[in-house]
Write a protein that holds these residues in place. Sequence first.
Motif, mmCIF file in Angstrom:
data_model
loop_
_atom_site.group_PDB
_atom_site.id
_atom_site.type_symbol
_atom_site.label_atom_id
_atom_site.label_comp_id
_atom_site.label_asym_id
_atom_site.label_seq_id
_atom_site.Cartn_x
_atom_site.Cartn_y
_atom_site.Cartn_z
ATOM 1 N N LYS A 2 0.819 -1.202 0.000
ATOM 2 C CA LYS A 2 0.000 0.000 0.000
ATOM 3 C C LYS A 2 0.855 1.254 0.000
ATOM 4 O O LYS A 2 2.041 1.198 0.316
ATOM 5 C CB LYS A 2 -0.863 -0.021 1.264
ATOM 6 N N ASP A 3 0.225 2.381 -0.302
ATOM 7 C CA ASP A 3 0.944 3.659 -0.212
ATOM 8 C C ASP A 3 1.229 3.968 1.252
ATOM 9 O O ASP A 3 0.432 3.644 2.138
ATOM 10 C CB ASP A 3 0.092 4.789 -0.807
ATOM 11 N N TYR A 5 2.111 6.911 4.106
ATOM 12 C CA TYR A 5 2.085 8.343 4.451
ATOM 13 C C TYR A 5 2.828 8.533 5.771
ATOM 14 O O TYR A 5 2.558 7.826 6.749
ATOM 15 C CB TYR A 5 0.640 8.840 4.572
ATOM 16 N N ALA A 33 7.188 0.889 -2.172
ATOM 17 C CA ALA A 33 5.926 1.619 -1.939
ATOM 18 C C ALA A 33 6.080 3.099 -2.267
ATOM 19 O O ALA A 33 7.179 3.659 -2.187
ATOM 20 C CB ALA A 33 5.517 1.462 -0.475
ATOM 21 N N LYS A 34 4.974 3.731 -2.613
ATOM 22 C CA LYS A 34 4.975 5.191 -2.786
ATOM 23 C C LYS A 34 4.971 5.807 -1.380
ATOM 24 O O LYS A 34 4.087 5.494 -0.568
ATOM 25 C CB LYS A 34 3.735 5.617 -3.568
ATOM 26 N N SER A 36 4.811 9.261 0.849
ATOM 27 C CA SER A 36 4.523 10.698 0.872
ATOM 28 C C SER A 36 4.623 11.200 2.303
ATOM 29 O O SER A 36 4.447 10.436 3.250
ATOM 30 C CB SER A 36 3.105 10.981 0.373
ATOM 31 N N SER A 85 -4.434 3.010 3.481
ATOM 32 C CA SER A 85 -2.997 3.247 3.377
ATOM 33 C C SER A 85 -2.306 2.984 4.715
ATOM 34 O O SER A 85 -2.957 2.776 5.745
ATOM 35 C CB SER A 85 -2.727 4.675 2.884
#
Length: 320
Positions: A2-3, A5, A33-34, A36, A85
């Motif tokens: 999953k992304d 955060y 993973a992405k 941010s 997320s």
Amino acid sequence: MKDIYIYLTHKDGVLDDSALELISAAKKLDGSAKISAVVVGASDEVLNEAVKSYKEVIKIDGDAFKYPNAEIIRKALVDIIPKDSIFLMTYNTFAMDMAPGFSIKMDASYAADVVDFEGVEGDTIKVVRQEFGGAVYSRSKLDISKGAVISVRGGVFPADESKSESGSVVDKSNDVKDTAANRNFIEIVAAEAGDVDITQSEILVSIGRGIEEEDNIEEAKELAETMGGDLACSRPIVDAKWLDKSRQVGTSGQTVKPKVYLALGISGSFQHLGGIKGNPFIVAVNKNPKAPIFQVADVGIVADILEFIPVLNEKIGDAK
Ligand code: FAD
């Protein structure tokens, strides 16, 4: 996967060291993973620093975010962070306040004060935590199929210094729907300045309950002077009113970044270790060979500090 955060903590216009540690934590979870960052109520300096390490920095700002009110920030994050997320933040009093309720509102799994991850298997993460003041490690499986909110202990993951990203700020302040709160911030009362600023010391001689009596502190103070450093302590020493609060290292004391940290008769609770940053050379002296401090020490010496301190003082004096 999953992304991910990452919630960035900042104070007085300075980004917390955990900003880089949490990148390492996220990469350990999933290197592909992405990732941010989310930063609330931050100055331009903080945002500029964050984009050196994160490709996407989500900004949430406005009058309601001048002070980190967990109630308001929780609501804002529910509006901004996609469900399912993984949300990481450093473990501190704000995280204790904000994260449990946030995980409930996100219908996501929750784990606090995690010290390691042991891999992802499908929709499961294995999280490692310390219990009983660091005496044992526990492992739990976290179902992340609906996302997860995880607070990570500061200082346990190395800072990711790659600064490989040249990111951008995405302002989502207008996406926040509701900033009303039942609990409102009134004022910050700064602690009185003490006689020494241990946050600036390069060498710290730090004493814990193992010093046993107030009268024994003088010798530790002499050792600190011989070594060209300052005397610091753990919380029980301050609670006993033997030293000023300004000398206390830890989550409810000072955050220090010395080059050398000599821990004398300190067990190594996470609240104490949470105040030691910057990866110093840690020398620990403790008469209990199983003391948790030895897990983080570069050099560990099993000895009675009341015998050790005068000998070390004399040897350093002779060497000088
Ligand atoms: P102990 O845990 O009692 O350890 C003493 C050590 O000395 C033992 O390992 C023992 O083996 C050793 N010893 C005893 N005699 C000798 C001897 N003669 N020679 C050699 N070794 C000896 N603590 C902090 O330090 N800083 C904080 O900011 C902080 N914040 C806190 C915030 C909260 C919300 C809470 C709940 C706690 C906080 N604490 C903090 C307290 C923390 O949990 C520990 O209780 C504390 O760090 C223990 O201090 P210590 O290591 O000196 O004492």
